[in-house]
Design an enzyme around this catalytic site. Structure first.
Site, PDB file in Angstrom:
ATOM      1  N   HIS A  46     -35.281 -29.464  60.866  1.00 35.87           N
ATOM      2  CA  HIS A  46     -34.107 -28.574  60.369  1.00 35.87           C
ATOM      3  C   HIS A  46     -32.696 -29.151  61.233  1.00 35.87           C
ATOM      4  CE1 HIS A  46     -31.482 -25.253  59.712  1.00 35.87           C
ATOM      5  NE2 HIS A  46     -32.436 -25.036  58.931  1.00 35.87           N
ATOM      6  N   ASP A 103     -39.343 -22.975  54.934  1.00 38.44           N
ATOM      7  CA  ASP A 103     -40.122 -23.435  53.479  1.00 38.44           C
ATOM      8  C   ASP A 103     -41.491 -23.455  53.886  1.00 38.44           C
ATOM      9  OD1 ASP A 103     -37.842 -23.200  51.662  1.00 38.44           O
ATOM     10  OD2 ASP A 103     -37.055 -24.859  52.734  1.00 38.44           O
TER      11      ASP A 103
HETATM   12  C1  LIG Z   1     -34.288 -30.526  56.903  1.00 39.40           C
HETATM   13  C2  LIG Z   1     -33.986 -32.089  57.308  1.00 39.40           C
HETATM   14  C3  LIG Z   1     -33.274 -32.557  56.137  1.00 39.40           C
HETATM   15  C4  LIG Z   1     -33.155 -31.981  58.207  1.00 39.40           C
HETATM   16  O1  LIG Z   1     -32.918 -33.338  58.759  1.00 39.40           O
HETATM   17  P1  LIG Z   1     -31.590 -33.941  59.554  1.00 39.40           P
HETATM   18  O2  LIG Z   1     -30.955 -32.837  60.580  1.00 39.40           O
HETATM   19  O3  LIG Z   1     -30.756 -34.684  58.606  1.00 39.40           O
HETATM   20  O4  LIG Z   1     -32.518 -34.713  60.479  1.00 39.40           O
HETATM   21  P2  LIG Z   1     -32.630 -36.431  60.206  1.00 39.40           P
HETATM   22  O5  LIG Z   1     -32.853 -36.726  58.959  1.00 39.40           O
HETATM   23  O6  LIG Z   1     -31.426 -36.985  60.910  1.00 39.40           O
HETATM   24  O7  LIG Z   1     -33.963 -36.515  61.353  1.00 39.40           O
HETATM   25  C5  LIG Z   1     -34.269 -36.795  62.296  1.00 39.40           C
HETATM   26  C6  LIG Z   1     -35.426 -37.765  62.746  1.00 39.40           C
HETATM   27  O8  LIG Z   1     -36.415 -36.670  62.487  1.00 39.40           O
HETATM   28  C7  LIG Z   1     -37.271 -37.164  61.350  1.00 39.40           C
HETATM   29  N1  LIG Z   1     -37.460 -36.100  60.662  1.00 39.40           N
HETATM   30  C8  LIG Z   1     -37.003 -34.827  60.248  1.00 39.40           C
HETATM   31  N2  LIG Z   1     -37.495 -34.182  59.512  1.00 39.40           N
HETATM   32  C9  LIG Z   1     -38.742 -34.706  59.219  1.00 39.40           C
HETATM   33  C10 LIG Z   1     -39.832 -34.461  58.293  1.00 39.40           C
HETATM   34  N3  LIG Z   1     -39.853 -33.323  57.771  1.00 39.40           N
HETATM   35  N4  LIG Z   1     -40.763 -35.211  58.465  1.00 39.40           N
HETATM   36  C11 LIG Z   1     -40.870 -36.458  58.875  1.00 39.40           C
HETATM   37  N5  LIG Z   1     -39.995 -36.733  59.918  1.00 39.40           N
HETATM   38  C12 LIG Z   1     -38.829 -35.917  60.017  1.00 39.40           C
HETATM   39  C13 LIG Z   1     -36.571 -38.155  60.721  1.00 39.40           C
HETATM   40  O9  LIG Z   1     -37.116 -39.308  59.923  1.00 39.40           O
HETATM   41  C14 LIG Z   1     -35.757 -38.638  61.756  1.00 39.40           C
HETATM   42  O10 LIG Z   1     -36.636 -39.733  62.301  1.00 39.40           O
HETATM   43  P3  LIG Z   1     -35.968 -41.015  63.083  1.00 39.40           P
HETATM   44  O11 LIG Z   1     -34.658 -40.787  64.108  1.00 39.40           O
HETATM   45  O12 LIG Z   1     -37.000 -41.770  63.659  1.00 39.40           O
HETATM   46  O13 LIG Z   1     -35.288 -41.837  61.825  1.00 39.40           O
HETATM   47  C15 LIG Z   1     -35.298 -32.955  57.504  1.00 39.40           C
HETATM   48  O14 LIG Z   1     -35.629 -32.086  58.630  1.00 39.40           O
HETATM   49  C16 LIG Z   1     -36.101 -32.820  56.433  1.00 39.40           C
HETATM   50  O15 LIG Z   1     -36.105 -33.790  55.576  1.00 39.40           O
HETATM   51  N6  LIG Z   1     -37.249 -31.999  56.376  1.00 39.40           N
HETATM   52  C17 LIG Z   1     -38.030 -31.769  55.309  1.00 39.40           C
HETATM   53  C18 LIG Z   1     -37.376 -31.048  54.145  1.00 39.40           C
HETATM   54  C19 LIG Z   1     -37.563 -29.685  54.311  1.00 39.40           C
HETATM   55  O16 LIG Z   1     -38.268 -29.251  54.955  1.00 39.40           O
HETATM   56  N7  LIG Z   1     -36.065 -29.202  54.061  1.00 39.40           N
HETATM   57  C20 LIG Z   1     -36.149 -27.589  54.064  1.00 39.40           C
HETATM   58  C21 LIG Z   1     -35.082 -27.470  55.051  1.00 39.40           C
HETATM   59  S1  LIG Z   1     -34.985 -25.443  55.533  1.00 39.40           S
END
Ligand SMILES: CC(C)(COP(=O)(O)OP(=O)(O)OC[C@H]1O[C@@H](n2cnc3c(N)ncnc32)[C@H](O)[C@@H]1OP(=O)(O)O)[C@@H](O)C(=O)NCCC(=O)NCCS
Length: 376
Positions: free
Chosen positions: A261, A312
């Site tokens: 998140h 989710d």
């Molecule tokens: C929600 C989300 C977009 C937030 O992401 P964010 O704040 O932009 O975080 P980042 O994309 O910068 O991720 C940080 C790190 O954690 C990892 N990470 C974050 N969520 C992850 C996931 N669900 N699965 C695998 N790796 C994940 C990223 O790959 C990144 O790793 P790195 O630094 O080695 O590249 C992300 O956690 C995600 O894609 N989750 C899956 C989709 C989801 O469940 N969405 C519903 C949200 S309520």
């Protein structure tokens, strides 16, 4: 000309506006709607109470709540021309596309509600009441169910179940969905709410703002994640295979849906409550398959990546236990979040400031113009 400040990719950690509607404490894992802790609201209130709270900033009295329920029950009916339009939409389309198109089309039949900032509270209630009807109009036709009744006596949660499954819910099912709706109703400046506020900040109308929000919610990084979680569970199939499947995905740098998140650094408090519902409903129905897979998935993902579940992760398992198809999970999310979107649009109108950030330009400048015949 002053240099723009450093780029905050994804507007991460940028505080864009002041709001009284929702507070997330990402370090403590707390979520507050208008001052009230989500755990208290989930335990003691209903979706309609929470919608009232989001719109009016205070919990309703018994008579105010009854009045709201009556009003929303009466607002469920779709205009006939929209029913005909939905009936003509291709049955193989994703329900989120139907919802986005239908919300936009609804505005054509409700011109009074589409005046920017005008009677927005009426529009907020109308949109929130009508989302389940839009979904059901589409879903019942594609599955050959009988036409939808208005059923004004049903709560939003019970109506959703009736509308999508053509049966009345048990008390346990209605409560499970009611709590899920409460938990999804708002979440500060998430992507779809921000999209709604950006649109409202141009002095556009409520229906346009909500149409923007539906489009943003659809994406798998936002509301579309619950549907993808169920695909993942079906791919995993058994607890024994969880580790292998997760590792394969992580090696390929794929995201594991339902985890991570932007704001929460600990477990999302909504996931804690939904986990419990997944277990309770699974046990009541004698089917804890998904619950067990999800528990195994949590363990592996936390060990491998240190990530916590988000809202989710468990919601889809609850809807699946009711017999709701996976492609309706995000639209059900929307049927709750519309209360939050509309509350934010109303707040935006109260303190309007065009939302217009800047980009750091990294392209070329001063290129000599090339006449069209000289271009290669
Ligand atoms: C929600 C989300 C977009 C937030 O992401 P964010 O704040 O932009 O975080 P980042 O994309 O910068 O991720 C940080 C790190 O954690 C990892 N990470 C974050 N969520 C992850 C996931 N669900 N699965 C695998 N790796 C994940 C990223 O790959 C990144 O790793 P790195 O630094 O080695 O590249 C992300 O956690 C995600 O894609 N989750 C899956 C989709 C989801 O469940 N969405 C519903 C949200 S309520």
């Amino acid at each position: 000309m002053p240099e723009p400040a450093e780029v905050q990719r994804g507007l991460q950690d940028v505080v864009a506006l002041e709001s009284r509607i929702c507070f997330i404490d990402g370090r403590q894992g707390r979520l507050i709607y208008q001052g009230y802790d989500i755990r208290d609201l989930a335990a003691h209130s209903t979706f309609e109470e929470v919608a009232y709270l989001l719109w009016y900033g205070r919990l309703p009295t018994r008579s105010q709540l009854a009045e709201l329920r009556t009003r929303m029950g009466a607002l469920r009916t779709l205009p006939e021309p929209l029913v005909r339009q939905i009936d003509q939409m291709p049955a193989e389309c994703h329900p989120m596309d139907i919802l986005r198109t239908a919300v936009s089309a609804l505005a054509l039949f409700e011109p009074d509600e589409t005046k920017p900032g005008a009677s927005s509270i009426g529009g907020a209630q109308r949109l929130t009441a009508v989302f389940p009807s839009i979904l059901a109009q589409f879903h019942r036709r594609r599955t050959g169910m009988p036409p939808l009744g208005a059923r004004p006596e049903l709560s939003q949660a019970a109506y959703l179940i009736y509308a999508l499954l053509d049966r009345d819910p048990t008390d346990l099912e209605a409560r499970a969905v009611d709590e899920a709706l409460i938990l999804h109703a708002d979440h500060e400046l998430n992507a779809s709410t921000f999209a709604a506020r950006v649109t409202a900040s141009t002095l556009s109308d409520l229906y346009s703002s909500v149409t923007s929000a539906v489009g943003a919610l659809k994406g798998p990084l936002h509301g579309g994640a619950a549907e993808r979680v169920m695909e993942l569970l079906d791919e995993i199939g058994s607890v024994a295979r969880t580790e292998e499947v997760v590792r394969e995905k992580l090696v390929r740098h794929e995201r594991i849906m339902g985890f991570g998140h932007r704001v929460y650094k600990v477990e999302d408090p909504r996931a804690t409550i939904l986990r419990e519902w997944s277990r309770k409903l699974g046990e009541a129905k004698g089917d804890t398959h998904y619950y067990e897979l999800l528990r195994a998935l949590e363990t592996v993902v936390h060990r491998e990546k240190g990530l916590y579940p988000n809202v989710d992760l468990y919601s889809g398992s609850i809807y699946s236990l009711l017999g709701i198809p996976h492609d309706l999970f995000t639209p059900i999310f929307a049927s709750s979040r519309v209360a939050g979107w509309t509350a934010h649009v109303l707040e935006e109108y109260q303190d309007l400031r065009l939302i217009r950030p800047m980009a750091k330009y990294i392209g070329a400048v001063d290129l000599p113009y090339i006449a069209i015949d000289e271009r290669t």
